[in-house]
Design an enzyme around this catalytic site. Sequence first.
Site, PDB file in Angstrom:
ATOM      1  N   LYS A   1       0.834  -1.188   0.000  1.00 41.00           N
ATOM      2  CA  LYS A   1       0.000   0.000   0.000  1.00 41.00           C
ATOM      3  C   LYS A   1       0.880   1.255   0.000  1.00 41.00           C
ATOM      4  O   LYS A   1       2.047   1.125   0.366  1.00 41.00           O
ATOM      5  CB  LYS A   1      -0.960  -0.010   1.190  1.00 41.00           C
TER       6      LYS A   1
ATOM      7  N   HIS B   1      -2.381  -4.963   5.260  1.00 41.19           N
ATOM      8  CA  HIS B   1      -1.906  -5.873   6.312  1.00 41.19           C
ATOM      9  C   HIS B   1      -2.978  -6.156   7.367  1.00 41.19           C
ATOM     10  O   HIS B   1      -2.886  -7.131   8.101  1.00 41.19           O
ATOM     11  CB  HIS B   1      -0.585  -5.383   6.927  1.00 41.19           C
TER      12      HIS B   1
ATOM     13  N   LYS C   1      -4.390  -9.886   9.963  1.00 41.28           N
ATOM     14  CA  LYS C   1      -4.542  -9.973  11.418  1.00 41.28           C
ATOM     15  C   LYS C   1      -5.539 -11.078  11.757  1.00 41.28           C
ATOM     16  O   LYS C   1      -6.625 -11.146  11.181  1.00 41.28           O
ATOM     17  CB  LYS C   1      -5.028  -8.634  11.986  1.00 41.28           C
TER      18      LYS C   1
ATOM     19  N   GLU D   1      -5.004   5.497  16.924  1.00 44.41           N
ATOM     20  CA  GLU D   1      -3.615   5.330  17.353  1.00 44.41           C
ATOM     21  C   GLU D   1      -3.263   6.418  18.338  1.00 44.41           C
ATOM     22  O   GLU D   1      -3.752   7.548  18.211  1.00 44.41           O
ATOM     23  CB  GLU D   1      -2.686   5.438  16.148  1.00 44.41           C
TER      24      GLU D   1
ATOM     25  N   ASP E   1      -4.514   6.996   4.518  1.00 46.86           N
ATOM     26  CA  ASP E   1      -3.592   6.132   5.258  1.00 46.86           C
ATOM     27  C   ASP E   1      -4.318   4.957   5.932  1.00 46.86           C
ATOM     28  O   ASP E   1      -3.809   3.845   5.962  1.00 46.86           O
ATOM     29  CB  ASP E   1      -2.883   6.991   6.327  1.00 46.86           C
TER      30      ASP E   1
ATOM     31  N   HIS F   1      -7.698   0.029   5.581  1.00 52.93           N
ATOM     32  CA  HIS F   1      -7.942  -0.803   6.762  1.00 52.93           C
ATOM     33  C   HIS F   1      -9.407  -0.730   7.238  1.00 52.93           C
ATOM     34  O   HIS F   1     -10.059  -1.751   7.450  1.00 52.93           O
ATOM     35  CB  HIS F   1      -7.030  -0.396   7.922  1.00 52.93           C
TER      36      HIS F   1
ATOM     37  N   LYS G   1      -4.994   9.770  14.529  1.00 51.66           N
ATOM     38  CA  LYS G   1      -3.708   9.687  15.225  1.00 51.66           C
ATOM     39  C   LYS G   1      -3.752  10.642  16.410  1.00 51.66           C
ATOM     40  O   LYS G   1      -4.556  11.573  16.436  1.00 51.66           O
ATOM     41  CB  LYS G   1      -2.582  10.091  14.281  1.00 51.66           C
TER      42      LYS G   1
HETATM   43  C1  BG6 Z   1      -0.286   1.615   8.265  1.00 50.64           C
HETATM   44  C2  BG6 Z   1      -0.333   3.125   8.301  1.00 50.64           C
HETATM   45  O1  BG6 Z   1      -0.914   1.140   7.117  1.00 50.64           O
HETATM   46  O2  BG6 Z   1      -0.970   1.103   9.396  1.00 50.64           O
HETATM   47  C3  BG6 Z   1       0.263   3.644   9.578  1.00 50.64           C
HETATM   48  O3  BG6 Z   1       0.393   3.641   7.202  1.00 50.64           O
HETATM   49  C4  BG6 Z   1      -0.381   2.995  10.772  1.00 50.64           C
HETATM   50  O4  BG6 Z   1       0.116   5.051   9.657  1.00 50.64           O
HETATM   51  C5  BG6 Z   1      -0.379   1.481  10.614  1.00 50.64           C
HETATM   52  O5  BG6 Z   1       0.356   3.352  11.924  1.00 50.64           O
HETATM   53  C6  BG6 Z   1      -1.165   0.805  11.709  1.00 50.64           C
HETATM   54  O6  BG6 Z   1      -0.974  -0.568  11.655  1.00 50.64           O
HETATM   55  P1  BG6 Z   1      -1.139  -1.482  12.949  1.00 50.64           P
HETATM   56  O7  BG6 Z   1      -0.986  -2.868  12.439  1.00 50.64           O
HETATM   57  O8  BG6 Z   1      -0.073  -1.050  13.896  1.00 50.64           O
HETATM   58  O9  BG6 Z   1      -2.503  -1.177  13.469  1.00 50.64           O
END
Ligand code: BG6
Length: 488
Positions: free
Chosen positions: A157, A187, A191, A225, A244, A249, A339
């Site tokens: 991505k 990703h 999970k 986050e 992002d 996600h 964030k």
């Molecule tokens: C990424 C983003 O795809 O996912 C990041 O670019 C983010 O900004 C991250 O921090 C979060 O992934 P995870 O697995 O830590 O929730």
Amino acid sequence: MNELAPCVFVLFGATGDLTKRKLAPALYALHREGYLPPTFAVLAYARRDKNDESFRADIKAAITEFAPKLPTEGEDWDSFLARWFYQRGEFDKPEDYAGLSERLTQMDTERNAPCNRLFYLAIPPEQYETVAEQLGKAKLNKTAPDCGAWTRVIIEKPFGYDLETSRQLNETLGRFFGEDQVYRIDHYLGKETVQNILVFRFANEIFEPLWNHKYIDHVQITVSEKIGVEGRGNYFDQSGIARDMLQNHAMQILSLVAMEPPVSLDANAVRDEKVKAVRAIRPIAKNEVSTMTVRGQYSGYRTEEGVASDSITETYAALKLHVDNWRWAGTPFFVRAGKALPSRVTEIAVQFKSIPQVLFAKMKRDDVKPNVLVIRIQPDEGIHLVVGAKEPGQAMNLAPVDLSFSYREAFPDAVIADAYERLLLDAIRGDASLFTRGDEVQASWALLTPILEAWRESGRDVQPYFTNTWGPERANGFLGEGRTWREP
Ligand code: BG6
């Protein structure tokens, strides 16, 4: 446990951060668990002047830093390191691809292995099309007809910047690769708990009858986050939270919650249903953006390294979405990502409708809470159902209590693998279920793009919020009809 076909994993952008933080540790874990066949090899391809030996030293340093619990000596380690090779090359030079092709043939011969190839593009997104095209021109995109092997390409991505660029990227990839060869990474799909959404919904008879607008008032999806942009200001300021984390996600999670049951667990059957769910979302027209979305920016963001001092990039975004189909008509989905919020948490909260209050008519409406089903993706992975119970005592008072399932308690010995481990393994074994199909990516960009354009055109009205709070003030009143965000 050598169930995988041998292949050469060609890693473009091998000197980058992703290799160090995620890919090398994931491959090492797969190696240690016995998944990688003896002839599996990684050919790292990057611009820096290195050789097999110096690159192996980098891999050792990466594992030491990012997977410090794993040993970096002994027989197992040596055999892992011996899988790594390095090929210097530019992304746009045909002669370098000729060199790559030669090296691959040489490796196949030496290892007496079939010429299966997995190309992984861990490179800046503006280079994806160049590399796809060069692979095509060097005839590395198709398996040589005489060896009957496969070729796949994994794309990291972000996949596109908006609808137009994602369409163009899909088109370029399509000129050189079949859709069944393309593995687009999100990703979150790797999970364990995201995969469990499907199992939870469809392996339990009790939920499906309730999973619709008749019983569910609304759904909240939170991807939050605690950290800010953490040194990634340059990238983030061009991207913003909607690109992002929402477009990918959060939309993946939404599609798994909203989708119809697939006819099988086959990759395309699952993805057909996911894409139908996203396509059923009512588009938000530009003139609705101010009421159907909230965007915010945390205080201090503009002084982060790499961020413009007058930046209007959003670090928080919330959307109100309607999935216009038979199942969900009238049940809004509220999706938020941000964030610098109070905690790192990804969860889905399914809020059921309130009961008819006849029986408890003497109580205040607020004392009879509706049921909430919380699917916690991370951390503290698990599922909680909030139900009403009688408070002990002489009076008839109700209190919400929690029926809980915790992954760690239910499976105390299980190690929850990193998402990349699962995704790499699936790509090697040719299972695309946990990768995003081209039409899925486009459907979610089609939804997001008018919103992003309206935000850009409306200029400065990004709402400020303090770090460590749940986003801008306006986000609180945004849900309407007496609804409030659940505090995770
Ligand atoms: C990424 C983003 O795809 O996912 C990041 O670019 C983010 O900004 C991250 O921090 C979060 O992934 P995870 O697995 O830590 O929730």
